[in-house]
Structure formats: structure tokens, C-alpha cells
Design an enzyme around this catalytic site. Sequence first.
Site, short mmCIF file in Angstrom:
data_model
loop_
_atom_site.label_atom_id
_atom_site.label_comp_id
_atom_site.label_asym_id
_atom_site.label_seq_id
_atom_site.Cartn_x
_atom_site.Cartn_y
_atom_site.Cartn_z
CB ALA A 64 24.51 -26.30 32.75
N GLY A 107 25.38 -31.50 31.74
CA GLY A 107 25.73 -31.07 30.38
C GLY A 107 27.07 -31.64 29.93
CD GLU A 110 22.38 -33.27 28.97
OE1 GLU A 110 22.84 -32.27 29.56
OE2 GLU A 110 21.17 -33.44 28.79
CD GLU A 130 21.32 -32.92 34.15
OE1 GLU A 130 21.32 -34.08 34.63
OE2 GLU A 130 21.91 -32.62 33.11
N1 CAA Z 1 28.46 -25.09 37.86
C1 CAA Z 1 29.11 -24.09 38.49
N2 CAA Z 1 30.13 -24.30 39.35
C2 CAA Z 1 30.50 -25.57 39.57
C3 CAA Z 1 29.87 -26.67 38.96
C4 CAA Z 1 28.80 -26.38 38.06
N3 CAA Z 1 28.17 -27.34 37.38
N4 CAA Z 1 30.45 -27.81 39.39
C5 CAA Z 1 31.41 -27.44 40.25
N5 CAA Z 1 31.45 -26.09 40.36
C6 CAA Z 1 32.35 -25.29 41.17
C7 CAA Z 1 32.02 -25.37 42.65
O1 CAA Z 1 30.97 -24.47 42.98
C8 CAA Z 1 33.33 -25.02 43.28
O2 CAA Z 1 33.51 -23.62 43.23
P1 CAA Z 1 34.08 -22.81 44.53
O3 CAA Z 1 35.50 -23.34 44.68
O4 CAA Z 1 34.01 -21.39 44.13
O5 CAA Z 1 33.21 -23.19 45.67
C9 CAA Z 1 34.35 -25.63 42.34
O6 CAA Z 1 33.66 -25.83 41.11
C10 CAA Z 1 34.86 -26.99 42.81
O7 CAA Z 1 33.74 -27.80 43.05
P2 CAA Z 1 33.53 -28.63 44.42
O8 CAA Z 1 34.19 -27.92 45.55
O9 CAA Z 1 32.09 -28.92 44.56
O10 CAA Z 1 34.39 -29.94 44.07
P3 CAA Z 1 34.17 -31.40 44.63
O11 CAA Z 1 35.32 -32.19 44.12
O12 CAA Z 1 33.90 -31.40 46.08
O13 CAA Z 1 32.81 -31.96 43.93
C11 CAA Z 1 31.32 -32.33 42.07
C12 CAA Z 1 32.78 -32.14 42.56
C13 CAA Z 1 30.73 -33.62 42.65
C14 CAA Z 1 31.37 -32.42 40.54
C15 CAA Z 1 30.46 -31.13 42.53
O14 CAA Z 1 31.15 -29.93 42.20
C16 CAA Z 1 29.10 -31.07 41.88
O15 CAA Z 1 28.21 -31.79 42.29
N6 CAA Z 1 28.95 -30.20 40.85
C17 CAA Z 1 27.67 -30.00 40.18
C18 CAA Z 1 27.37 -31.12 39.19
C19 CAA Z 1 25.99 -30.93 38.59
O16 CAA Z 1 24.98 -30.88 39.27
N7 CAA Z 1 25.94 -30.82 37.25
C20 CAA Z 1 24.69 -30.62 36.50
C21 CAA Z 1 24.48 -29.16 36.22
S1 CAA Z 1 22.87 -28.82 35.47
C22 CAA Z 1 23.04 -29.24 33.82
O17 CAA Z 1 24.07 -29.69 33.40
C23 CAA Z 1 21.82 -29.00 32.95
C24 CAA Z 1 21.93 -29.55 31.55
O18 CAA Z 1 21.49 -30.64 31.27
C25 CAA Z 1 22.48 -28.72 30.47
#
Ligand code: CAA
Length: 256
Positions: A64, A107, A110, A130
Site C-alpha cells: 500500500a 498489499g 496480497e 506491515e
Molecule cells: N509506499 C509509498 N512509497 C514507497 C513504498 C510504499 N509502499 N515503497 C517504496 N516507496 C518509495 C520510497 O519512499 C522511495 O521514494 P523516494 O525516492 O521519494 O524516497 C521510492 O519508492 C524507492 O524506494 P526505496 O528508496 O526505499 O528503494 P529501496 O530499493 O532502497 O527499498 C523496499 C525497496 C525494501 C521495497 C523499500 O522501499 C520498502 O521497504 N518499502 C515499503 C514496503 C512496505 O512496507 N510495504 C507494506 C506497506 S503497508 C500495506 O501494504 C498494508 C496492506 O496490507 C494493504
Amino acid sequence: MAESLIIERVNHVVRLRLNRPTVLNALNFRLVRRLAKTLEELDQDDEVRVVIITGNKKSFAAGADIREMAEATTADLMAERYLSSWLRIRQFSKPLIAAVSGFALGGGCELALCCDLIVATETARFGQPEILLGIMPGAGGTQRLTRTLGKTKAMELILTGKSISAKEAFDYGLVNRVVSIDELETASLALAEEIAAKPPLAVRLAKQSILKAFDLSLEEALHFEQNNFALLFSTEDQREGMKAFIEKRKPHFKGK
Ligand code: CAA
């Protein structure tokens, strides 16, 4: 502004490409709604037999959209329009294939689990991080991951937030095929076309019957299966399939 969902059609197969590359295809509410609406339309289109959902090389979907979700309230997340989008994705009646490269997290994982088959690249990573954000999976992860991997592995992934590689996902039965990045498009399309060449009504009823294994008791599910089996004997495709076998020729299925 670029389209967040790109729709491509190849004969009876439609490929839906998530396209928010600057945020690793994070699923904001708008994109989830758009995906649900598109699938609803494709469900009504008799020319469409199989749908592939994919992302880009680096990311299928990193979950998400955390920036959007950070501002959300309980009321927002309980709202009918949020819940109903995921429900509408789940209700798609034709086969859905996830073609996953890179991140399938939260998500995104999922969404892949909502699909019926998963083709992944060697670089794919699946997980439910999450818990690291102070929340838990909210789009089916606790149920689908548990049903797919079993309680032990699902507990570990969801409670630690760690992700698994494509090879591990394949070994656990989450993924159907693991291919190189360059092969993802052709391998997922080949699988989709193989299924699209099968009798569409039988494919849909078989999908529904398999999914009932998770929802009904064995006795009820066996009745559901038997009814669908019998129903197919009123289709032209059943007559064509059996006639073609007897006449030693290839069947030509019409979805009627
Ligand atoms: N939401 C919003 N922005 C996101 C994102 C997310 N889920 N995942 C990555 N991005 C954005 C980052 O903020 C970054 O933006 P900026 O360049 O503006 O800073 C860009 O994408 C690139 O990301 P990273 O620099 O972090 O890239 P990386 O290769 O170093 O790391 C990653 C990749 C490990 C996937 C890391 O981005 C990460 O941990 N992302 C979040 C993953 C996460 O926690 N997902 C669960 C979300 S909650 C959910 O999904 C609830 C549900 O059940 C519905």
C-alpha cells in the site's frame, strides 16, 4: 500524468501493468479502485479469457502507498469503497496470473495472492512487512498466506516482516514458475495463452470450484463441484471437446 495502470491486449489475454515506478508501484487507493473497476469490466468481456497482472523489473508492487496510508483513519480504512475494491478484485471469475519481478510486499504480496497462478523472476521477493510499520496485513495476507504456506511459515513471515526469495516461494508452493527477468513476459503470456485455449466456461467453473476448497466443508464443496460438472454438460464446448476426441482432431472451443 502517466497512467497508473496500463492495459495491453494480446488475443484473448489482457495484461494489466501497474505503473507507478517512482514509488515501486505502491498501491494507492486510486490504483486499487482502478484495478477493481478494470477487472469488473474485463469480467463482462467474453473475448477476454485470462488476465495477467504485472509490474516492472524492479517491483511488482511494494505494498500500500505508505505516504497516503500514513494519513488514513480507521474510518477511511473501514469505508465501503476501500474494502469493496479488494472484494471486487477477489471476485474476478476468470483466471488471474501474477507476473512478479522484484518486490511483492504487503498489499503487493496480497495482490499476487489474489491471483490464481504466480510466475516470478529469480529476483522476486515476497513478504508482509506491515508489522515493521506498526500495523498488520489488511488485504487478505493473514488468510491467504496461511492457506498457501501453512500456519508455521505464515506466522514467521507476518510476525517478523521478513521476505522470502522466489526460490523459497517456489519451494513453499506459493509460486508456479521461476524464470529469468528476460523470460517473465513470454513465460507468463505462454501460461495465459495455454489456459485461454481451453474451454472458457469449464475454466471459470473449475476456478470457482477450486476456491471453494477454502470456503466450504468438504461435503458442501464436493456438491458445488458436482453441480458445476453437471452444468458443463449443457455447453457446446462439452459436445465439441468430446466429439473432437472421438474424431481424433483438435477441439475448437467457443465459450458457449
Ligand atoms: N509506499 C509509498 N512509497 C514507497 C513504498 C510504499 N509502499 N515503497 C517504496 N516507496 C518509495 C520510497 O519512499 C522511495 O521514494 P523516494 O525516492 O521519494 O524516497 C521510492 O519508492 C524507492 O524506494 P526505496 O528508496 O526505499 O528503494 P529501496 O530499493 O532502497 O527499498 C523496499 C525497496 C525494501 C521495497 C523499500 O522501499 C520498502 O521497504 N518499502 C515499503 C514496503 C512496505 O512496507 N510495504 C507494506 C506497506 S503497508 C500495506 O501494504 C498494508 C496492506 O496490507 C494493504
